[in-house]
Design a protein around this motif. Sequence first.
Motif: not given
Length: 333
Positions: A292-305
């Motif tokens: 589920w690293h993909t979900i973590r990456e989505l959350e972090i990418a969303k926070k960056i934007q």
Amino acid sequence: MDRRLFIQQASLFTMTLASAKILSACNSNADNSSTAIKEINFGVLSTESQANQKPIWEPFAAAMSQQVGITIKPFYVTQYAAVIEAMRFGKVQAAWLGGKSYIEAVKVADAEAFAQVVSADGTKGYYSHLIANKDNPITAEAIAAGGDKYVIQNAAKLTFAFNEPNSTSGFLVPSYYIFTKNNVEPKKVFKRLIFAGNHEACALAVANKQVDVATVSNEALSRLENTNPKARQKIEIIWKSPIIPSDPIVYRRDLPDDLKKKLQNFFYNYKDDKVLSQFKISGFVQAEDKNWHTIRELEIAKKIQETQAKENLSEQEKQQTIAELNQQLKEIQ
């Protein structure tokens, strides 16, 4: 974590004597044996009403109880946050979660994934959709324009429903791919925005013309074909997400090792097609946290934007926050 939700549902989470004994047995773990544990509460997310869940879950829980040798009781909740809090305080010892709720449960509820759902078509993933009512005049326009593009361009005229904030397919995925990537803040652009609470509620809100557009998973739409076919016939898909890692099956890390092994054996080997077909899946496979690293990456990418778009932060503050988030990305890749 929604503390108000926890307070409102305090009656659900109040530790009963039986639950306290279960948690004590798990935590003491002196002989690492499950002999002192007489019952397991298994968290069930209410993607639809409990009335629809029970006929599906009761045969599954009975089969699990028989093989594991301990009574397994489905623990139905109305919000993703509720099962996380229940697991955190020992009211729930195992659960079927979504990707985003699992990430949160790892942080606060000592959750550990050990199995992953396999879809009916054999894939280990599912999709988020935007849906609209077939009779709504916007639907044909949305399909022609591309559902996500249409929603962004016409948000001021639309009523919109997310599932709830801890939903992967009902919030995180559409939030990122549709809104964050286009620098759009949903709370500011829609004529009306609501959180319906679960997939079934979102689907019915569209079917009953209570909202123009809503989020839902393909799995929930498949279940709706059985539970409410008339409602399903009124719904049109106007957007489909990239594939999302399928749901994790989890238990608390402090469960005795022999009980963990029994749960693993059940899920890895359960093949009752009659029961599994009710879930619209073919079974379960072994899994680990990194799935589920993909979900973590989505959350972090969303926070960056989101950080980049904040007007109340200085450029230095933005760069510092983004650097920290990028470091988090590196650590999980």
